[in-house]
Design an enzyme around this catalytic site. Structure first.
Site, mmCIF file in Angstrom:
data_model
loop_
_atom_site.group_PDB
_atom_site.id
_atom_site.type_symbol
_atom_site.label_atom_id
_atom_site.label_comp_id
_atom_site.label_asym_id
_atom_site.label_seq_id
_atom_site.Cartn_x
_atom_site.Cartn_y
_atom_site.Cartn_z
ATOM 1 N N LYS A 35 0.835 -1.204 0.000
ATOM 2 C CA LYS A 35 0.000 0.000 0.000
ATOM 3 C C LYS A 35 0.868 1.252 0.000
ATOM 4 C CE LYS A 35 -3.887 1.957 2.694
ATOM 5 N NZ LYS A 35 -4.742 1.726 3.879
ATOM 6 N N SER A 43 -9.520 1.693 3.297
ATOM 7 C CA SER A 43 -8.700 2.437 2.348
ATOM 8 C C SER A 43 -7.659 1.570 1.638
ATOM 9 C CB SER A 43 -7.972 3.578 3.068
ATOM 10 O OG SER A 43 -7.013 3.065 3.999
ATOM 11 N N SER A 68 -10.046 -0.710 7.307
ATOM 12 C CA SER A 68 -9.390 -0.479 6.022
ATOM 13 C C SER A 68 -8.669 -1.685 5.444
ATOM 14 C CB SER A 68 -8.414 0.704 6.136
ATOM 15 O OG SER A 68 -9.131 1.906 6.222
#
Length: 492
Positions: free
Chosen positions: A74, A154, A178
């Site tokens: 990420k 996210s 997330s």
């Protein structure tokens, strides 16, 4: 640079088999898939950057338990060979030349860090009506199961990339939902470990008490294998002081995990009111019962104070954390504090704030009262932990708590923002800092839904073992990514 989008070859047929991604999983093949379905139509937008070819080639020569396995990370986690943007144009040139300790551990285990994944900008902590998976730097991530449906946030890019067969596994981060929400709606396994099991150093922060990185993969075993490489103490992150006592080979024995005698606490109120989600959940409970688990019904309603206290605590912690992170960036970074980020977004309103604002940034800038913060943090942690998960486990004498992770993915809506359903109990594990695993449970009209497993602090191995046990006996037929907009089924 990305690999050429002209490398369409036969990448799409290679992506999936009944068990997930096929054995043809060299970095080069993953790069071809990224070119074929991430850069080109259907343009999933899960990958925001690909590592330099020389770095990938060098990593191919590494040895270790993850040797040759391609992992995406990420883009709020620092990597030495790619910028770390958190999805924001303010950090588009944030090339620090550093590996976050968790990335260094992965490299040390032989993993090939293939690239960085898109995310909800600033890990979905900027505005109040955001669209999960959108960032100014990476655009809108799409759900491979229905490209007009949300990938949730996210860690949307990490989940969508694994679902689309763009890497063997990926690393996400979670403050509250997330990892687990994207895993659920993208039909993959996501594990949020106990806070302190994995270092957060050189990860763009939101909350010093809730943030953690975690693995995302196509099976519980692979997620556990990735976690094993990531876990461990780090002097740069005091929260990991006890990690050495709890880090282990989390994948050991999962292939034979059983549910015999496991007491499963069913959080009935958290199943929600979507009929088909409830039916999938009942099917999962029946599977577990047939496998020898004891099903214990639990009637629980979280305190209405929990969400309010968490929000107040996160605002204070974000301001302190982001100011410290930006101030410590090497080189001549132009933005060094939250005030600078707010000013940047105003100066670049057309690119950054067309779809939603920065209300959370502005509230965080004003959240300076430490006494108010400490009261809120104490309340939130107590309500989620001691009076939440801990109390439920003890009162009902259960090994794990279960509920659907969330509902099916909703349509992407950049104008209005996300449309979350009142399903699941993941905030309890997030606020308490406890482990939370989401495993695919089935699908509603082709849209995946996950099953959550939660337990107390440092019960990571137990949660993974029970989740793997369920995965082995699951009778639901899982959907496959269609890489098309969702369509109403015909013939009914």
């Amino acid at each position: 640079m990305r690999p050429s989008a002209s490398i369409i070859l036969s990448a799409l047929p290679l992506v999936f088999s009944a068990a997930g991604v096929q054995a043809k999983d060299t970095p080069e093949e993953y790069l071809a898939r990224i070119a074929a379905i991430d850069d080109a139509a259907p343009s999933i937008h899960a990958v925001i950057a690909v590592a330099p070819a020389a770095a990938i080639a060098a990593a191919r020569r590494s040895t270790g338990p993850l040797a040759g396995r391609a992992v995406l990370v990420k883009d709020n986690i620092e990597t030495r060979d790619m910028p770390t943007t958190a999805g924001s144009l303010a950090l588009k040139n944030n090339a620090t030349g550093r590996d976050a300790p968790l990335v260094a551990r992965l490299r040390g285990a032989g993993a090939v860090i293939l690239g960085k994944t898109n995310l909800s900008e600033w890990a979905n902590f900027r505005g109040t009506s955001s669209s999960s998976g959108w960032s100014a730097a990476g655009g809108q991530t799409k759900n491979p199961y229905a490209i007009d449906r949300s990938p949730c946030g996210s860690s949307s890019g990490s989940a969508a990339a694994v679902a689309a067969g763009l890497s063997w596994a990926a690393v996400g981060t979670e403050t509250d939902g997330s990892i687990t929400c994207p895993a659920s709606v993208n039909g993959v396994v996501g594990f949020k470990p106990t806070v302190g099991l994995v270092s957060r150093a050189l990860v763009v922060p939101i909350s010093v008490t809730q943030d953690t990185a975690g693995p995302m993969a196509t099976s519980v075993h692979d997620a556990a294998l990735l976690l094993t490489a990531m876990a461990g103490a780090d002097p740069a992150d005091p929260a990991t002081a006890e990690a050495g006592k709890h880090a282990a080979n989390f994948a050991a024995g999962l292939a034979k995990a059983k549910l015999t005698g496991v007491r499963v606490g069913v959080m009935r109120r958290q199943v929600g009111s979507v009929r088909r989600v409830a039916a999938l959940f009942d099917k999962a409970m029946a599977d577990m019962k047939r496998a020898g688990a004891e099903i214990v019904e639990i009637d629980f309603a979280p305190s209405p104070r929990l969400e309010q206290a968490e929000s107040a605590a996160l605002l204070f912690e974000f301001r302190e954390g982001i100011d410290a992170y930006l101030a410590a960036l090497p080189g001549s970074a132009p933005i060094r504090d939250l005030g600078g980020l707010i000013a940047f977004n105003k100066a670049h309103e057309a690119e950054e704030m067309r779809w939603f604002g920065q209300e959370l940034f502005e509230k965080a800038l004003a959240a300076t009262d430490r006494a108010t913060y400490e009261k809120a943090r104490g309340d939130a942690t107590r309500l989620a932990g001691a009076e939440g998960i801990d109390a439920l486990l003890a009162k009902h004498k259960v090994d794990v708590l279960v509920a659907p992770t969330t509902g099916p993915a909703w349509p992407i809506d950049l104008v209005i923002g996300d449309h979350f359903l009142n399903i699941g109990a993941g905030s309890l594990a997030a606020v308490a800092g406890y482990p939370h695993l989401s495993v695919p449970m089935g699908a509603v009209e082709g849209l995946p839904v996950g099953l959550s497993f939660m337990a107390g602090k440092w019960a990571d191995a137990r949660v993974l073992r029970i989740g793997a046990g369920y995965e082995r006996v699951r009778s639901a037929i899982l959907a496959k990514p269609g890489f098309q907009p969702w369509r109403e089924p015909t013939g009914r």
